[in-house]
Every structure is written in C-alpha cells, then in structure tokens.
Design a protein around this motif. Structure first.
Motif, short mmCIF file in Angstrom:
data_model
loop_
_atom_site.label_atom_id
_atom_site.label_comp_id
_atom_site.label_asym_id
_atom_site.label_seq_id
_atom_site.Cartn_x
_atom_site.Cartn_y
_atom_site.Cartn_z
N TRP A 148 0.82 -1.21 0.00
CA TRP A 148 0.00 0.00 0.00
C TRP A 148 0.86 1.26 0.00
O TRP A 148 0.36 2.35 -0.33
CB TRP A 148 -0.94 -0.02 1.21
CG TRP A 148 -1.91 -1.17 1.15
CD1 TRP A 148 -1.85 -2.33 1.85
CD2 TRP A 148 -3.04 -1.28 0.29
NE1 TRP A 148 -2.88 -3.16 1.50
CE2 TRP A 148 -3.64 -2.54 0.54
CE3 TRP A 148 -3.63 -0.43 -0.65
CZ2 TRP A 148 -4.78 -2.97 -0.11
CZ3 TRP A 148 -4.78 -0.86 -1.32
CH2 TRP A 148 -5.34 -2.12 -1.05
N SER A 149 2.13 1.14 0.35
CA SER A 149 3.00 2.32 0.35
C SER A 149 3.25 2.85 -1.06
O SER A 149 3.72 3.98 -1.21
CB SER A 149 4.33 2.00 1.03
OG SER A 149 5.07 1.05 0.26
N ARG A 150 2.93 2.04 -2.07
CA ARG A 150 3.13 2.49 -3.45
C ARG A 150 2.17 3.62 -3.83
O ARG A 150 2.41 4.34 -4.81
CB ARG A 150 2.91 1.32 -4.42
CG ARG A 150 3.98 0.24 -4.35
CD ARG A 150 3.57 -0.95 -5.22
NE ARG A 150 3.24 -0.57 -6.58
CZ ARG A 150 2.64 -1.38 -7.45
NH1 ARG A 150 2.32 -2.62 -7.10
NH2 ARG A 150 2.37 -0.97 -8.68
N ILE A 151 1.07 3.76 -3.09
CA ILE A 151 0.07 4.77 -3.44
C ILE A 151 0.48 6.10 -2.81
O ILE A 151 0.55 6.22 -1.59
CB ILE A 151 -1.32 4.33 -2.96
CG1 ILE A 151 -1.70 3.02 -3.66
CG2 ILE A 151 -2.36 5.41 -3.24
CD1 ILE A 151 -2.98 2.40 -3.17
N PRO A 152 0.76 7.11 -3.62
CA PRO A 152 1.32 8.36 -3.08
C PRO A 152 0.29 9.16 -2.28
O PRO A 152 -0.90 9.18 -2.60
CB PRO A 152 1.77 9.12 -4.32
CG PRO A 152 0.97 8.55 -5.44
CD PRO A 152 0.70 7.12 -5.09
N ALA A 153 0.75 9.81 -1.24
CA ALA A 153 -0.10 10.69 -0.43
C ALA A 153 -0.45 11.94 -1.22
O ALA A 153 0.33 12.41 -2.07
CB ALA A 153 0.63 11.07 0.87
N GLY A 154 -1.63 12.47 -0.96
CA GLY A 154 -2.04 13.74 -1.54
C GLY A 154 -2.48 13.68 -2.98
O GLY A 154 -2.87 14.72 -3.54
N GLU A 155 -2.40 12.51 -3.61
CA GLU A 155 -2.83 12.38 -4.99
C GLU A 155 -4.10 11.53 -5.09
O GLU A 155 -4.33 10.67 -4.23
CB GLU A 155 -1.72 11.72 -5.83
CG GLU A 155 -0.47 12.55 -5.95
CD GLU A 155 0.54 11.90 -6.90
OE1 GLU A 155 0.15 10.97 -7.65
OE2 GLU A 155 1.71 12.31 -6.87
N PRO A 156 -4.91 11.75 -6.13
CA PRO A 156 -6.10 10.92 -6.27
C PRO A 156 -5.75 9.48 -6.65
O PRO A 156 -4.75 9.23 -7.34
CB PRO A 156 -6.88 11.60 -7.40
CG PRO A 156 -5.89 12.43 -8.12
CD PRO A 156 -4.84 12.81 -7.14
N VAL A 157 -6.55 8.53 -6.15
CA VAL A 157 -6.42 7.13 -6.52
C VAL A 157 -7.81 6.60 -6.82
O VAL A 157 -8.74 6.77 -6.02
CB VAL A 157 -5.73 6.30 -5.42
CG1 VAL A 157 -6.41 6.47 -4.06
CG2 VAL A 157 -5.70 4.83 -5.79
N LEU A 158 -7.99 6.02 -7.99
CA LEU A 158 -9.26 5.41 -8.34
C LEU A 158 -9.33 4.01 -7.74
O LEU A 158 -8.39 3.23 -7.87
CB LEU A 158 -9.40 5.30 -9.87
CG LEU A 158 -9.84 6.55 -10.64
CD1 LEU A 158 -9.83 6.26 -12.13
CD2 LEU A 158 -11.23 6.98 -10.21
#
Length: 643
Positions: free
Chosen positions: A220-230
């Motif tokens: 889950w660390s691959r998903i950057p903070a502050g950016e949208p994720v679908l």
C-alpha cells in the motif's frame, strides 16, 4: 485382521480447508479401533494452518467479516468421529484471555483483552487461532500418524500407474502418494481483457495499476499521499483498502457525541471510489447471533425443500425457490414494522391476517400472489412504509446528480441511514427483511447443492442476479465501517464516482478515468488505480501451476452448464462427482484417490467462500453451516477406507 500397510496422503493447500482434512484424518485414525499407519504431507508455500489469507503477521486493520462467535475449524457434529483436540474460535478466545499462550504477541494480547463474542476479530488473530489449533492437533496425533509440511508449491499431480500419484514440487522433489486432496483455496487468477488493457496502458504511460489481490499481499506504500487514486469495487475488499490508506497512515477517527469524525494525518491519498451500485455493501445489523433471532422462516423451509425434492422434478430458482424466500422477506419486514412502529399500520391484527393469507402458496390459484399482496398493502400500509426490496440493493437507482459533490452527499446520507438501521438491530424492518434473506441463504445452500436446481436457473437466476443482490445486502461490513466511510467523505478524503461507472485511460493526459452516466461533470482522473476485488474464482482462468497442469492433461475439467438458451458454458468450478467430491476427467472418468475441497467446488455448491459456522445456542443449526467440515470428514474417511 489388523491393517499395517502405510498410507500416504498429500494435502495441497495448508489453509483452513486443508487443515480441516488433516484434523479429520487424525479424528478417524483415533476412532478406528486399530493401528493406522498414515503419513500426511501438507504442501503450501505459506505456513500451514493460516495458509495464504490468514497469516498472523498481517495488519490488524484487516477484519473478519463475521463476529467472534461465528467461525470454527473443529466440527461439532456428534455423528462424526470426535476431534482429538481444538475448539471453536470463540472458545479459544475465552481460553486465551484466561490462560494466554506464551507465543502470543503484544498486539494479539491487546486485541484479546477487549475482543468480545459479538466483535469482529482481525484476520491476523484468526490466523493465530488456526496456527494454535494445528499445533494442538499435532501434539495430540494418534500413534502411527506422521506429518510433514512442505513450504513450497505443488506443480503437478500425475497418476503413477500403480494406483498412486506422483506430486511434483517446486523444489524439484516428488511425493509418491496413495491419495491427493486439492484444497487450493484462493488462487491467483488471470486478468480479464479489460484489466489486461488497463495494466498494459499503465506500463506504457508510467501509471500504477494494482490488479485484484489478497489485501495483505498489496504494497500500500506504493500509493502516493495527496494524490487521487481510483478504487474500483465497494465490497469487502474496499473497506480493507480504505483502512490501509487512512488509519494505516496515521489518521484517526474521533467520536464527537453521536457523530464520528476523521482527523487526517496528511499522508492519505484522495480516494475516489466506484462501483456498479454507486454505494458500498449494506452494513450488518447489530445482533447477538449470526442470524436474527426474531426471524423464523415460514416459506423457504427445509421441509419445503424436501417436499419439492419428493416431486422428482428439479426446481427452478426463479420459479420455485425465490418466490418462497421473497415471501419470507416480506413477512419479516411487515411483521417487524408492526412490532417496532405501532402507528405505521392502523389495524395491525387485520393487516397481518390479510397479509398471511395473501402470502400462502396456493397451488391451484390462478391469482398472482404478488398482486394479492399489493392489494393488501394498498388497504393497510401507506407508501412511506412500503418495502422496495429491489431498491434496497440499488438505493440510488433512478436518480441523477448535478455534480460529484451532490452525489457524495447522497452517499453519506445513505451510509448514515444504513448505520442507524444497523444500530436498531432486530427492531428495524429493513434489516429484518435482509435478515430473512440471510436465513434463506443458508437453506438455499443445501437446496441447490449437487444439482439441486436446473442448470439454467443456476446460471441465470442464482448466479445471474440473486448472488450479487443478496451479497450486497447481507454480506456487508460492521456498521462502524459505514460510519467511518461517511466521516472520510465529510473530511474530503473519500469521494464517489456514481452508479454504473465506466473506466478508461486518457492517453493525452496520461491518467486513468472514471465517469458515471448519472453524475454530471468531468470524469474523475488519477495516475493510480486499485482493483478492490478478490481474484476471480474461476478454474478456467486460474493462475495455479498444479491446477493448470491438471486441466491441460485432462485429469480435471470445468463443469459445463446449459444456459436458458440451450448453449453450454463453462461454469466457475470443477466438474465433480459427489460424495466425497472427486474430479471428473476430460474423458468423463473419475480418478479414485483424488479429492476436491473448497472454492473449486463452486459449480457443485453455492457460497463456498464462507467459513464453517460454529453452533450457537438459541440459533438455528442449518446443515450448510458446517458443510465444509463434513466434506473434509468424507474425504478423510475415503482416504482411510481404501486400505
């Protein structure tokens, strides 16, 4: 004469189902009244007991979807050989609070200190129960029984020509065995064409695409903070995703009176969630047991199923079974309405008497029973108190929204209303209508198993519409999750796409896109997309080396079913001959000594993903509750009876 020949059995899959076979082998050996020489090999790349899904070291934010009182690895059927050791999970929980195992971690002890029978345990703690139970079983194994664990993958199973099998392992070793049990559990699945296209686009454009996976396997660390994720999917895996990207990143839920709020850590992404319904699964009602105690099925009963069976005609789901369960849901709703909201129906006694008469299955009546019910409702119940059963599963159907903000507000309203109803428990008519469906699901599992309904109605009815309908209503998360999701939406951490979303890739902008035809405005865009879905349980699309080998060499085959149009289609599971379940080969033969248990039986059984249900005082003990454990018992008996 005492049998002294040594028997060797290989169990491929060391999770709960494989461990159940091992437990039943020990129980049968102990009850045999004679010396049994048996060697058991358990093959799984993950530690046995928990297997892949239930590893004790995973995040404690991943919760089970059932309460502590529900699951068990150990059967409680007095007609089966007595277990040599072990208890239900809830009995184990109580024992650990009194006398904890030395091996329990600080996190496990902390969870056990506050975990009650009606709470939802972490999957990690259930994994510890599975491992602990396996250790206890091994410590009480009868003399003559030996067990080896191979933490590797099985690559092949082939008949050896002497009535035995050669099981090839990824290490290069082979096991020569009398019997083989396929207890594969959740296995990887090949992506469908749309998913492969999204994955390929991600690789070309430098985007991140996370395909369906067991949540504990995802980085889950691959998903950057502050950016949208679908995030596609708003079932149970969605709540796992939500937890990892919020509380898992340091955010906190804070109770402010009757309202739950979220305090962000600043490390969260903007979660943009989408599903076909536009809303997540409905939350579970607050109950003291797995089944609502105020609900007793009146129409879809085990007696009614037996009467249908005696006709000699295989029933149709839509024509024969659903009408009975539909009646039960209506009675549960309106009888609860009368009890919990006395002013809703002026003449409650007359209404219930008329409703009961309208619901009776009159075999020789030409009147449509649903029309009769509508006539009764028109006289006694105002529109505000009517049950819209299909609408429960699609609460936003027929509505359009001028913006995503407007749609988000509607979803929050739905979530808070659903959580409020869950808190009312047995006093909420909607939750009790769902409760009747939940009871009925347990009866249906027995009714439809092993060809109990026509292929056509299995394909078009049971799996075609009812499965997703009932899962969205009766398989949801704890009510706390609905309150948390509403808090996240209010905090601006979560937004929603809308019903019937369409996903794509904007190559010029270099982003994934998602848009709903019912929500105005530009599409949602993100450089990361997560499939919040479990890998597909379809044997023909599996990515398991051993299952692929068995299929390619014709030792097993998918079951073919006939559609209503008369066309054969591959179903999700293996073609098997019961009982015990043995796979049918491509040429129609059945190989003795080869057995199947669990998810790959999804074409012979319905609801194979649900664990075994512990017996609860005061609750109905449906036969389907411990069916997997009886299946394991049949396999164990068959293995030992061959020698």
């Amino acid at each position: 004469m005492e049998k002294s020949q040594s028997i060797r059995a290989v169990i491929i899959g060391g999770g709960p189902r494989g461990t159940s076979v091992l437990e039943r082998l020990l129980a049968h050996a102990a009850a045999a009244g004679r010396s049994v020489r048996l060697h058991i090999d358990v093959v799984d790349p993950f530690p046995a007991g928990p297997g892949h899904v239930w590893q004790p070291d995973q995040s404690r934010l991943f919760l089970m979807n059932t309460q502590s009182f529900y699951p068990t690895l150990i059967p409680q059927d007095p007609s089966l050989p007595a277990p040599v050791a072990g208890t239900t999970f809830d009995q184990w929980r109580l024992k650990q609070r009194r006398d904890p195992l030395p091996a329990l971690s600080a996190g496990e002890l902390a969870e056990l200190a506050v975990l009650e029978a009606t709470d939802f345990p972490s999957r990690a703690l259930y994994g510890r129960y599975l491992r602990s139970t396996l250790d206890e079983l091994l410590g009480k194994a009868p003399g003559g029984i030996t067990v080896d664990f191979h933490e590797t993958s099985a690559l092949s199973v082939r008949p050896a020509g002497d009535g035995r099998f050669d099981v090839g392992l990824a290490t290069g070793a082979a096991i020569h065995a009398n019997s083989v049990v396929l207890a594969l559990g959740h296995i990887p699945s090949r992506l469908n064409p749309e998913q492969r296209g999204l994955q390929a686009s991600a690789a070309q454009l430098g985007l991140q695409y996370l395909p369906p996976a067991v949540p504990a396997d995802v980085d889950w660390s691959r998903i950057p903070a502050g950016e949208p994720v679908l995030v596609r999917g708003m079932g149970l895996n969605f709540f796992d995703t939500m937890g990892q990207l919020t509380e898992g990143r340091g955010g906190k839920f804070v109770s402010n009176g009757s309202r739950l709020d979220y305090e962000p850590s600043g490390q969260e992404p903007l979660i943009i969630a989408a599903s076909r319904r536009g809303t997540p699964y409905r939350a579970k009602a607050a109950l003291n047991g797995y089944y609502a105690s105020s609900i007793t099925l009146r129409y879809l009963t085990e007696g009614a199923i037996e009467r249908l069976a005696k006709t000699g005609i295989r029933p149709s789901f839509d024509h024969d079974l659903w009408p009975l369960l539909h009646r039960d849901a209506l009675w549960a709703y309106y009888s609860t309405l009368v009890r919990s909201q006395p002013g809703a129906v002026p003449d409650a006694a007359a209404f219930l008497a008329a409703l009961e008469e309208a619901l009776q299955p009159h075999a020789h009546s030409a009147v449509n029973w649903e029309d009769s019910v509508e006539s009764v409702l028109a006289v006694h119940v105002g529109p505000r108190h009517r049950l819209d059963l299909p609408g429960l599963a699609a609460p936003l159907a027929g509505r359009s929204f001028a913006s995503r903000r407007e749609h988000d507000a509607a979803v929050v309203e739905f979530l808070l209303d659903d959580a409020r109803r869950s808190a009312l428990g047995e006093d909420d008519p909607v939750k009790m209508a769902i409760g009747a469906l939940h009871h009925g699901r347990a009866v249906l599992k027995t009714a439809v198993a092993d060809g109990g309904i026509t292929d056509e109605s299995w394909v078009a009815g049971l799996r075609g519409w009812f499965e997703s309908f009932v899962e969205g209503l009766a398989s949801g998360p704890p009510a706390l999750r609905a309150e948390q999701l509403a808090a996240l939406a209010r905090a601006g951490v979560v937004s929603f796409v809308g019903p019937d979303p369409k996903f794509g890739v904007d190559r010029k902008a270099g982003v994934f896109t998602a848009a709903s035809p019912w929500v105005s405005g530009p599409p949602a865009m993100a450089r990361t997309m997560v499939e919040a879905l479990a890998p597909g349980n379809r044997v023909s699309a599996n990515d398991s080396p051993v299952l692929a080998q068995l299929l390619s060499e014709g030792l097993v085959r998918p079951r073919l079913m006939m559609t209503p149009e008369g066309a054969p289609i591959e179903s999700t599971g293996l073609d098997v001959e019961p009982h015990p379940y043995r796979p049918v080969a491509a040429n129609g033969s059945v190989t003795e000594g080869l057995f199947v248990l669990g998810l790959q039986l999804s074409s012979a059984q319905w609801g194979t993903a649900i664990a075994a249900e512990a017996v609860q005082d005061g609750s109905p003990a449906y036969r389907s509750g411990q069916r997997t454990l009886r299946d394991a018992d049949e396999i164990a008996a068959a293995i030992l009876s061959r020698f």
